[in-house]
Write a protein that holds these residues in place. Structure first.
Motif, short mmCIF file in Angstrom:
data_model
loop_
_atom_site.label_atom_id
_atom_site.label_comp_id
_atom_site.label_asym_id
_atom_site.label_seq_id
_atom_site.Cartn_x
_atom_site.Cartn_y
_atom_site.Cartn_z
N ASP A 115 5.08 -19.84 -10.22
CA ASP A 115 4.46 -18.67 -10.79
C ASP A 115 4.29 -17.54 -9.59
N GLN A 116 5.89 -16.99 -10.29
CA GLN A 116 5.65 -16.18 -8.90
C GLN A 116 5.50 -14.78 -9.99
N ALA A 117 5.24 -14.01 -8.79
CA ALA A 117 4.72 -12.96 -9.24
C ALA A 117 6.09 -11.78 -8.92
N SER A 118 6.32 -10.89 -9.75
CA SER A 118 7.11 -9.57 -9.41
C SER A 118 6.30 -8.65 -8.69
N LEU A 119 7.82 -8.31 -7.59
CA LEU A 119 6.91 -7.10 -6.73
C LEU A 119 7.47 -5.85 -6.99
N SER A 120 5.93 -5.16 -7.68
CA SER A 120 6.77 -3.66 -8.05
C SER A 120 7.27 -2.66 -6.95
N TRP A 121 7.10 -2.46 -5.91
CA TRP A 121 7.54 -1.62 -4.94
C TRP A 121 9.14 -1.96 -4.66
N ALA A 122 9.82 -0.33 -4.22
CA ALA A 122 11.34 -0.72 -4.48
C ALA A 122 11.83 -0.54 -2.89
N SER A 123 12.16 -1.08 -2.18
CA SER A 123 13.33 -0.95 -1.61
C SER A 123 14.58 0.09 -0.94
N THR A 124 14.26 1.24 -0.17
CA THR A 124 15.79 1.88 0.35
C THR A 124 16.80 0.69 0.41
N GLU A 125 16.14 -0.07 1.96
CA GLU A 125 17.41 -0.48 2.05
C GLU A 125 17.83 -1.39 1.46
N HIS A 126 17.03 -2.08 0.18
CA HIS A 126 17.61 -3.16 -1.02
C HIS A 126 18.69 -2.54 -1.74
N ARG A 169 13.89 7.82 3.75
CA ARG A 169 12.24 6.89 3.39
C ARG A 169 12.46 5.50 3.72
N MET A 170 11.47 5.19 3.32
CA MET A 170 11.76 3.92 3.03
C MET A 170 11.77 2.53 1.65
N GLY A 171 11.12 4.04 0.83
CA GLY A 171 11.11 3.34 -0.66
C GLY A 171 9.69 4.17 -1.68
N THR A 172 9.33 3.05 -2.12
CA THR A 172 8.35 3.77 -2.96
C THR A 172 6.86 2.90 -2.38
N ASP A 173 6.02 2.80 -3.11
CA ASP A 173 4.96 2.29 -2.97
C ASP A 173 4.49 1.13 -4.10
N THR A 174 3.80 0.54 -4.66
CA THR A 174 3.29 -0.60 -5.51
C THR A 174 3.07 0.03 -6.80
N GLU A 175 2.64 1.89 -7.12
CA GLU A 175 2.50 2.41 -8.26
C GLU A 175 4.23 3.59 -8.52
N GLY A 176 5.28 2.92 -7.67
CA GLY A 176 6.83 3.37 -7.69
C GLY A 176 6.51 4.89 -7.71
#
Length: 391
Positions: free
Chosen positions: A190-201, A240-247
């Motif tokens: 039961d793995q959970a999705s990570l809602s943030w998004a990374s610029t590096e990724h 910027r590093m990306g988004t927070d968990t709220e997008g």
């Protein structure tokens, strides 16, 4: 201006160190994952949670570096291990890779994950991050497989990379904007999705999608590129590093080194404005001899300094690249690997995962596979995102 002649010697020495690690770990030619860390100067062993750990990112870099070194036999051993892992997971059948595997020859099916015996609690323990799947790591393995495809002309490597790209599209596409989220975290099943998004990724995905080149892959790359463009702060010249968990896109109150460097390497013909990110890195992350991971400047991040050397080579600033390579040459352990950090402990300002209650992602002065591979690539002038030379 070309790199100093001694950089070729450094590259050869680092290539020998990487080849030697494969030979010691899997002398019979089995598929193999290399342990990411060796004991530090005051350690007899690496701590149990890392002792059997072969991080996928580090091994992807090592496979690419070995191919650049011309050691295709040992590069293939790592690539073959990833192909087995994609097809033989202990729980999932969707073609993912894990953030880490158990170091050593890959003979068991399904492929083993790292862990350790917790003597105090008399149980087998695993690390939730290591069991998870970060989107950027999937893309890095895909890039390594494409680099092996180009070096060997073996179509199985492209098939593996194609399956990883399909996993990224199926499992991590953002629903509230362009780009892709962080991946999956936690223990099976039961793995959970990570809602943030990374610029590096997302940068990694741009490179992967463009190299695969099929319509779905190019559409994936275009979505990630839109995210990347939005992450560049025109006023400050920083990514910027990306988004927070709220997008919501984060500001530039905190920046990371790789986020400033990789867009110059991973995007073909990057916009001229992006070169300002090198100045951002120097101004905010520079330390004597090289660069820190983040802007607290509490030490030198060896892997990131190698990334910077390659980035400077990509913009034909060989003088600065040479200075950084000189720093790297002084960070070699007796085994020939490079240390992860110059100082005893280096902070990153990041948390390992959503279960962390405080910043707990650190680098320590231990010989590190990833740092060694990046330094080899920098000395050789080889770009892991494109599979070719930077000049």
């Amino acid at each position: 201006m070309s790199a100093p002649a001694w950089a070729d010697d450094l590259g050869r020495e680092l290539c020998r160190a990487l080849s030697g690690a494969v030979e010691r770990t899997a002398p019979d030619g089995d598929p193999v994952f290399l342990a990411s860390y060796e004991p530090g100067p005051d350690e007899k062993e690496v701590p149990p949670p890392l002792r059997s750990t072969a991080f996928s990112y580090d091994n992807a870099l090592a496979a690419t570096a070995l191919a650049a070194c011309g050691d295709l036999r040992r590069a293939r051993q790592i690539g073959e291990a990833f192909l087995v892992a994609i097809e033989s997971d202990r729980t999932f059948e969707d073609g993912r890779i894990r953030n880490a595997y158990r170091a050593g020859p890959v003979r068991a099916r399904p492929v083993l994950l790292p862990g350790w015996w917790d003597a105090a609690n008399k149980r087998w323990s695993e690390d939730r991050y290591q069991d998870g799947t970060a989107t950027g790591n999937v893309a890095w393995v895909g890039l390594a497989l494409l680099n092996l495809r180009d070096a060997t002309q073996d179509p199985r490597f492209e098939k593996g990379a194609t399956r990883l790209a399909a996993w990224i599209r199926a499992r991590t596409a953002r629903h509230n904007g362009p780009g892709f989220t962080g991946g999956l975290d936690g223990y099976d099943p039961d793995q959970a999705s990570l809602s943030w998004a990374s610029t590096e990724h997302n940068l990694d995905i741009v490179a992967l999608g463009m190299r695969l080149g099929k319509p779905d892959d190019r559409a994936m790359a275009a979505s990630a590129r839109t995210f990347l463009d939005a992450a560049f702060d025109e006023r400050a010249g920083c990514f910027r590093m990306g988004t927070d968990t709220e997008g919501h896109m984060r500001g530039i109150e905190a920046v990371a080194l790789d986020t400033q460097l990789w867009p110059l390497l991973g995007v073909v013909d990057p916009p001229e404005a992006w070169r300002r990110s090198l100045s951002c890195a120097t101004t905010r992350l520079g330390v004597p001899g090289g660069f820190d991971f983040n802007d607290d400047r509490d030490g030198l991040w060896v892997e990131g300094t190698a990334q910077a050397a390659l980035a400077y080579r990509s913009v034909q600033n060989e003088a600065t690249a040479g200075e950084l390579l000189q720093t790297l040459s002084g960070q070699r352990a007796p085994s020939g690997w490079l240390y992860a950090s110059r100082e005893a402990r280096l902070t990153t300002g990041l948390r390992i995962g959503p279960a962390s209650t405080q910043d707990d992602f650190f680098y320590f002065r231990r010989p590190h596979l990833g740092a060694t591979a990046w330094a080899a690539l920098a000395a050789l002038g080889h770009n892991p995102f494109t599979g070719g030379r930077v000049q």
